[in-house]
Design an enzyme around this catalytic site. Structure first.
Site, short mmCIF file in Angstrom:
data_model
loop_
_atom_site.label_atom_id
_atom_site.label_comp_id
_atom_site.label_asym_id
_atom_site.label_seq_id
_atom_site.Cartn_x
_atom_site.Cartn_y
_atom_site.Cartn_z
N LYS A 64 -6.25 -4.02 8.28
CA LYS A 64 -5.53 -3.96 7.01
C LYS A 64 -6.38 -4.65 5.96
O LYS A 64 -7.16 -5.55 6.26
CB LYS A 64 -4.19 -4.69 7.14
CG LYS A 64 -3.19 -4.31 6.08
CD LYS A 64 -2.67 -2.90 6.32
CE LYS A 64 -1.24 -2.70 6.08
NZ LYS A 64 -0.62 -1.57 6.75
N GLY A 92 14.17 0.33 -1.14
CA GLY A 92 12.87 0.80 -1.62
C GLY A 92 13.02 2.17 -2.26
O GLY A 92 14.02 2.87 -2.06
N GLY A 146 9.63 3.74 -2.90
CA GLY A 146 8.22 4.10 -2.92
C GLY A 146 8.01 5.29 -1.99
O GLY A 146 8.98 5.96 -1.60
N ASN A 147 6.78 5.52 -1.61
CA ASN A 147 6.44 6.70 -0.81
C ASN A 147 7.29 6.84 0.45
O ASN A 147 7.81 7.92 0.76
CB ASN A 147 4.94 6.66 -0.47
CG ASN A 147 4.54 7.75 0.49
OD1 ASN A 147 4.39 7.50 1.68
ND2 ASN A 147 4.39 8.96 0.00
N1 GLU Z 1 -0.44 1.89 5.37
C1 GLU Z 1 0.18 2.71 6.36
C2 GLU Z 1 0.78 1.87 7.47
O1 GLU Z 1 1.10 0.71 7.29
C3 GLU Z 1 -0.75 3.80 6.86
C4 GLU Z 1 -2.02 3.31 7.46
C5 GLU Z 1 -3.02 4.41 7.71
O2 GLU Z 1 -2.73 5.56 7.45
O3 GLU Z 1 -4.10 4.06 8.17
O4 GLU Z 1 1.02 2.34 8.54
#
Ligand code: GLU
Length: 428
Positions: free
Chosen positions: A106, A218, A220-221
């Protein structure tokens, strides 16, 4: 308000609990309760007024035993190294539970993206890559969007990386825009994935989706497509959504007596998730305090905002009618709140299972990038449904076999797969 663990303490506590149940070897535990590598760095960015501002960036690579590190980059004003560590750790478990050949990572930048112009955002994205490019790549670490980042940003970042390495490398970032190396279905994937697991949980709980009402935190997406999916795929009703208002610096709950219409709300929400209150009220929406979503008289709660919002204090305001909590966000339920849900026999779909649809489709995106051949939206969503259904059932099976709660079962499935890969590689 009760003292709350920070997100990384929470991730470690969840892991330690299951490590004990599994009688995990102490060296393996030591490897898994900490990230393998961490980067914390400064990014100088030329602002539109000619000044230079320095931003704090992060990338944490938690574990890559099963494949390249994978996980989003968050742009958030309250980002910390510990939050990124927690989110990277959860990505390892998420990829393992979804059974995709990737590890966990991350990244983040301490910034409120709404305060930057388009060109400043582009320079900040490119700046992150200028620092990190030697440590990421399709075979070692593949970032993606998360809170505060968008497909366009992934497009800029992929472009910067491609320039630095001297060849077009779409597979270094996923969640890219369609036509720019992105995959069909990626935008819908996390929210729809949440709904595939909700559908499976409802079958198990013998709930009738058509007579079910959900409250969503939320907009968002993830929340947007979870709302659309709950209504259009399951035939249920969504009582409310709740989201941050960046002008008022507080959140609000938006409910409607006939159930909210996500397609209408999508026409009045800005790119940072702030809904136009006046336009909502004109259409009969009731606007209340942000915390009201969790108190609604509904069957299903879908926290799909950020970590820690279902905690020791808020969990007690949940209606007796709630049977299912589907964690669309990463880490929305604290360990204290978990105990309360367990005691009240509320079925929980844990975050790294429930919201694995995004990273699973990211994996499909990178596969398509490698092949240079692209699938239709229907093909992508069918493959996603298969993966999510298999993952849900593997966790449910573990939960029934070991007589443990769904979160512990998800950890058991995931840890088992990661440890096996570590052993096969001679790390354990
Ligand atoms: N940010 C998204 C998650 O927390 C997707 C991560 C990704 O696609 O690598 O799962």
């Amino acid at each position: 308000m009760a003292e709350q663990l920070n997100a990384f303490e929470m991730a470690q506590e969840q892991f330690d609990h299951v490590a004990k149940l599994l009688k995990l070897d102490s060296t393996v535990s030591e490897m898994l309760r900490w990230p393998m590598r961490e980067y914390s760095f400064r990014i100088p960015v030329r602002m539109d007024d000619g000044s230079t501002r320095v931003f704090q960036g992060f990338r944490v690579q938690h574990n890559d035993a099963r494949g390249p590190n994978k996980g989003g980059i968050r742009f958030h004003p309250a980002e910390t190294l510990d939050t990124v560590r927690a989110l990277a750790t959860w990505m390892t478990w998420k990829c393992a539970v979804a059974d995709i050949p990737l590890g966990g990572g991350k990244g983040g930048i301490i910034v409120d993206p709404a305060t930057l112009s388009v060109h400043e955002k582009e320079r900040l994205c490119r700046g992150w890559v200028d620092v990190m490019w030697k440590n990421i790549g399709p075979r070692n670490d593949v970032p993606a969007p998360d809170v505060g980042t968008t497909p366009q940003m992934m497009g800029w970042m992929m472009d910067e990386y491609s320039k630095l390495v001297g060849q077009y490398t779409p597979g270094v970032f996923t969640g890219k825009p369609l036509g720019g190396g992105g995959s069909e279905g990626r935008t819908e994937a996390t929210g729809y994935g949440v709904i595939y697991t909700v559908r499976e949980a409802m079958k198990h709980l013998k709930m009738d989706p058509k007579n079910s009402v959900a409250a969503i935190e939320g907009f968002g997406n993830v929340a947007q497509y979870a709302a659309i999916g709950f209504i259009e795929m399951l035939g249920g009703k969504v009582a409310c959504v709740s989201c941050w208002d960046r002008n008022d610096k507080k959140s609000y709950t938006y409910s409607h007596k006939d159930g909210i219409d996500p397609h209408f709300l999508l026409t009045i929400v800005d790119e940072y998730g702030t809904i136009d209150k006046k336009k909502a009220q004109d259409k009969g929406y009731v606007v209340e305090d942000g915390g009201a979503w969790i108190t609604k008289d509904v069957d299903v709660l879908i926290p799909a905002a950020i970590e820690g919002h279902v905690n020791a204090d808020t969990v007690k305001t949940i209606s007796k009618r709630v049977k299912l909590v589907a964690e669309g966000a990463n880490g929305p339920v604290t360990p204290e709140a978990d105990e309360y849900l367990k005691a009240n026999k509320i079925f929980e779909i844990p975050d790294f299972l429930c919201n694995a649809g995004g990273v699973t489709t990211s994996y499909f995106e990178s596969v398509q990038n490698d092949m240079n051949f692209y699938w239709t939206k229907q093909e992508v969503l069918e493959k996603l449904d298969t993966k999510m259904t298999q993952a849900f059932n593997a966790v449910l099976h573990m939960s029934e076999k070991e007589k443990v709660y769904m979160r512990d079962a998800a950890y058991m499935v995931a840890i088992d797969r990661v440890v096996k890969a570590m052993q096969l590689r001679g790390w354990a």
